[in-house]
Design a protein around this motif. Structure first.
Motif, PDB file in Angstrom:
ATOM      1  N   LYS A  16     -16.852 -27.080 119.445  1.00 31.74           N
ATOM      2  CA  LYS A  16     -16.499 -28.403 118.928  1.00 31.74           C
ATOM      3  C   LYS A  16     -15.947 -29.314 120.020  1.00 31.74           C
ATOM      4  CE  LYS A  16     -11.933 -26.990 117.192  1.00 31.74           C
ATOM      5  NZ  LYS A  16     -11.112 -26.876 115.965  1.00 31.74           N
ATOM      6  N   PHE A  17     -15.285 -28.737 121.040  1.00 32.80           N
ATOM      7  CA  PHE A  17     -14.774 -29.554 122.127  1.00 32.80           C
ATOM      8  C   PHE A  17     -15.904 -29.962 123.087  1.00 32.80           C
ATOM      9  CE2 PHE A  17     -10.788 -27.086 121.135  1.00 32.80           C
ATOM     10  CZ  PHE A  17     -10.182 -28.136 120.477  1.00 32.80           C
ATOM     11  N   ARG A  18     -16.882 -29.094 123.231  1.00 32.55           N
ATOM     12  CA  ARG A  18     -18.014 -29.439 124.091  1.00 32.55           C
ATOM     13  C   ARG A  18     -18.900 -30.521 123.461  1.00 32.55           C
ATOM     14  NH1 ARG A  18     -20.843 -23.814 125.289  1.00 32.55           N
ATOM     15  NH2 ARG A  18     -19.322 -22.792 123.927  1.00 32.55           N
ATOM     16  N   LYS A  20     -18.001 -32.701 120.788  1.00 31.68           N
ATOM     17  CA  LYS A  20     -17.332 -33.736 120.012  1.00 31.68           C
ATOM     18  C   LYS A  20     -17.809 -35.142 120.370  1.00 31.68           C
ATOM     19  CE  LYS A  20     -12.734 -35.135 118.458  1.00 31.68           C
ATOM     20  NZ  LYS A  20     -11.279 -34.860 118.541  1.00 31.68           N
ATOM     21  N   GLY A  21     -18.037 -35.395 121.644  1.00 34.99           N
ATOM     22  CA  GLY A  21     -18.437 -36.730 122.067  1.00 34.99           C
ATOM     23  C   GLY A  21     -19.807 -37.144 121.579  1.00 34.99           C
ATOM     24  N   ARG A  22     -20.596 -36.211 121.066  1.00 38.51           N
ATOM     25  CA  ARG A  22     -21.946 -36.532 120.602  1.00 38.51           C
ATOM     26  C   ARG A  22     -21.971 -36.945 119.125  1.00 38.51           C
ATOM     27  NH1 ARG A  22     -25.800 -33.729 123.800  1.00 38.51           N
ATOM     28  NH2 ARG A  22     -27.385 -34.618 122.402  1.00 38.51           N
ATOM     29  N   HIS A  25     -17.216 -40.231 114.211  1.00 34.83           N
ATOM     30  CA  HIS A  25     -16.146 -39.680 113.380  1.00 34.83           C
ATOM     31  C   HIS A  25     -16.571 -39.469 111.920  1.00 34.83           C
ATOM     32  CE1 HIS A  25     -12.180 -38.833 111.815  1.00 34.83           C
ATOM     33  NE2 HIS A  25     -12.277 -39.855 110.985  1.00 34.83           N
ATOM     34  N   GLN A  28     -18.438 -36.289 111.656  1.00 29.56           N
ATOM     35  CA  GLN A  28     -17.581 -35.114 111.773  1.00 29.56           C
ATOM     36  C   GLN A  28     -16.856 -34.837 110.461  1.00 29.56           C
ATOM     37  OE1 GLN A  28     -15.020 -35.111 115.251  1.00 29.56           O
ATOM     38  NE2 GLN A  28     -16.481 -36.332 116.417  1.00 29.56           N
ATOM     39  N   ASP A  32     -17.390 -31.453 108.411  1.00 29.25           N
ATOM     40  CA  ASP A  32     -16.257 -30.589 108.101  1.00 29.25           C
ATOM     41  C   ASP A  32     -16.243 -30.224 106.618  1.00 29.25           C
ATOM     42  OD1 ASP A  32     -13.563 -29.409 108.898  1.00 29.25           O
ATOM     43  OD2 ASP A  32     -12.945 -30.793 107.325  1.00 29.25           O
ATOM     44  N   TRP A  90     -22.853 -30.570 112.964  1.00 29.89           N
ATOM     45  CA  TRP A  90     -21.401 -30.425 113.141  1.00 29.89           C
ATOM     46  C   TRP A  90     -20.866 -29.281 112.275  1.00 29.89           C
ATOM     47  CZ3 TRP A  90     -18.245 -31.689 116.779  1.00 29.89           C
ATOM     48  CH2 TRP A  90     -16.863 -31.624 116.570  1.00 29.89           C
ATOM     49  N   LEU A  94     -18.853 -25.895 113.706  1.00 32.51           N
ATOM     50  CA  LEU A  94     -17.562 -25.395 113.218  1.00 32.51           C
ATOM     51  C   LEU A  94     -17.677 -23.957 112.738  1.00 32.51           C
ATOM     52  CD1 LEU A  94     -16.252 -28.503 111.225  1.00 32.51           C
ATOM     53  CD2 LEU A  94     -15.712 -27.818 113.565  1.00 32.51           C
ATOM     54  N   ASP A  97     -17.833 -21.652 115.811  1.00 31.73           N
ATOM     55  CA  ASP A  97     -16.511 -21.477 116.425  1.00 31.73           C
ATOM     56  C   ASP A  97     -15.675 -20.480 115.649  1.00 31.73           C
ATOM     57  OD1 ASP A  97     -16.768 -23.059 118.650  1.00 31.73           O
ATOM     58  OD2 ASP A  97     -15.960 -24.867 117.718  1.00 31.73           O
TER      59      ASP A  97
END
Length: 411
Positions: A16-18, A20-22, A25, A28, A32, A90, A94, A97
């Motif tokens: 998710k950190f790798r 996230k920029g793609r 909000h 996401q 979620d 997304w 999650l 992860d």
């Protein structure tokens, strides 16, 4: 000089950190919600690859690949095909992860193991089966798995038949409703269509409350908003986002879905969705005031499609008449209704209309052609000397023709 902090290998950085920029909000937030609703079926999850099936309006296959620090995303849903990272991806990220935190990487992810029993910590008397033992323990409660509704029913409909959600009139929550307001302009013979989204408060008793307000545009970001409502709001928002720069502002600074003008290009997609909710009222307006309720609620037509046909005005078939007059009608499963008597038309192509509270589509009838028929007084005049040319066309061959004017008798 202090030592540099140790470099974290990329394989140890959560997906998710790798990624996230793609993702925007709102995407996401909705992804979620899909993850928390157990809609992800992981097939493979490693620090370098994710393969999953995500249950949306239908099952969508997702894959994420990390090659030399570059992320490659793939999903077969329409949103991704239009060039945007989607909520299904997304949700899969999650889920991957979570799986990688609880198991070794590099293999197909197994289902999570059951929790181990925990020692009894309360000081009350322990219940037992009658056999004494040196220590007193209890077994931890069995973790609840997916319900039969989640496993057997399509996603998004599991509880709809029995328990209303908080957007569907559950006691103590709200009911989403819609109003379509038609503003005729006799001078231009056009109709302006406006949409209002209403939040109706529901009391704990289940009765409608007095609070009734226009919904905010931020409603679209609610993670548990049913998909049909989200699709309606997103289409309405597109009206605002695609306004041409420099054009007269139609929405001002309003942040509520109230009297939003709808363009003809959105109506063919919006109208069937509004009818499917069973909560859309259609009313005719004049000078800002409602004058007639056309449908409450609007419902999908059965059948949805109506056929456009023509009748011959009997008096125009007389020999002394120089013109044959056709009057258009709609054929709806045994109901023949003159076009002039249809309660409401929506100015889009193909034309949509409301008959007896139901939405119908008229294939082959464009908004321009409908407007021309209205201006002609719903009558088409064909000079009899031109009938042969008319009936030599595929469309003309399907028109009714009095026996006295059969092709053999035409001039």
């Amino acid at each position: 000089m202090p030592p540099s902090p140790p470099h974290t290998p990329r394989d140890q950085i959560p997906w998710k950190f790798r990624a996230k920029g793609r993702f925007e909000h709102p995407v996401q937030v909705r992804g979620d919600a899909y993850f928390r609703q157990h809609r992800v079926r992981l097939e493979r999850a490693t620090p370098r690859e994710i393969n999953a099936l995500v249950l949306g309006t239908e099952p969508w296959r997702c894959s994420v690949l990390d090659l030399n620090g570059q992320l490659h995303l793939e999903c077969d849903c329409p949103h991704f095909r239009s060039g945007h990272a989607c909520k299904h991806l997304w949700a899969a990220i999650l889920a991957a992860d979570k799986a990688l935190q609880s198991g070794p990487a590099g293999e197909t992810v197994p289902p999570p193991a059951a929790a181990a029993p925990e020692p009894r910590t309360n000081k009350g008397p322990a219940k037992h089966s009658g056999k004494s033992s040196g220590t007193s323990t209890i077994t931890s409660p069995k973790q609840a798995g997916p319900s039969w509704r989640e496993l057997l029913l399509p996603p998004g409909t599991a509880d709809s038949a029995t328990i209303p959600g908080r957007w569907d009139g559950a006691p103590g929550h709200v009911l989403l409703r819609y109003e379509l307001r038609l503003h005729p302009n006799p001078a231009l013979q056009l109709v302006l269509v406006q949409l209002t989204v209403i939040r109706q408060a529901i009391l704990k008793s289940g009765e409608p409350g007095r609070q009734r307000t226009a919904a905010s545009i931020t409603l679209v970001e609610e993670p548990d908003l049913p998909e049909i409502h989200r699709a309606i709001l997103e289409l309405a928002l597109l009206e605002r986002l695609t306004e041409r720069p420099g054009a007269p502002a139609r929405y001002g600074a309003s942040r509520a879905f109230e009297d939003w003008p709808l363009s003809a290009s959105r109506l063919p997609r919006l109208l069937p969705l509004l009818a499917a909710t069973g909560r859309c009222r259609v009313q005719r307006m004049e000078r800002g005031q409602p004058t007639a309720i056309i449908a409450d609620p609007l419902r999908p037509g059965q059948p949805l499609h109506a056929a456009l046909a023509y009748d011959v005005a009997p008096d125009s078939a007389a020999p002394h008449r120089k013109e044959l007059v056709y009057t258009p009608r709609l054929d709806l499963d045994g109901l023949a209704l003159p076009l002039a008597e249809v309660p409401a038309f929506f100015p889009c192509s193909p034309v949509h209309c409301v008959v007896q509270g139901a939405l119908h589509v008229v294939p082959g009838l464009s908004a321009d052609r409908l407007q021309a028929l209205r201006r002609a007084g719903w009558r088409v005049h064909v000079p009899k000397q031109e009938l042969r040319a008319l009936y030599q066309t595929p469309e003309g061959a399907r028109l009714p023709l009095p026996e006295a004017l059969a092709p053999a008798a035409l001039p």
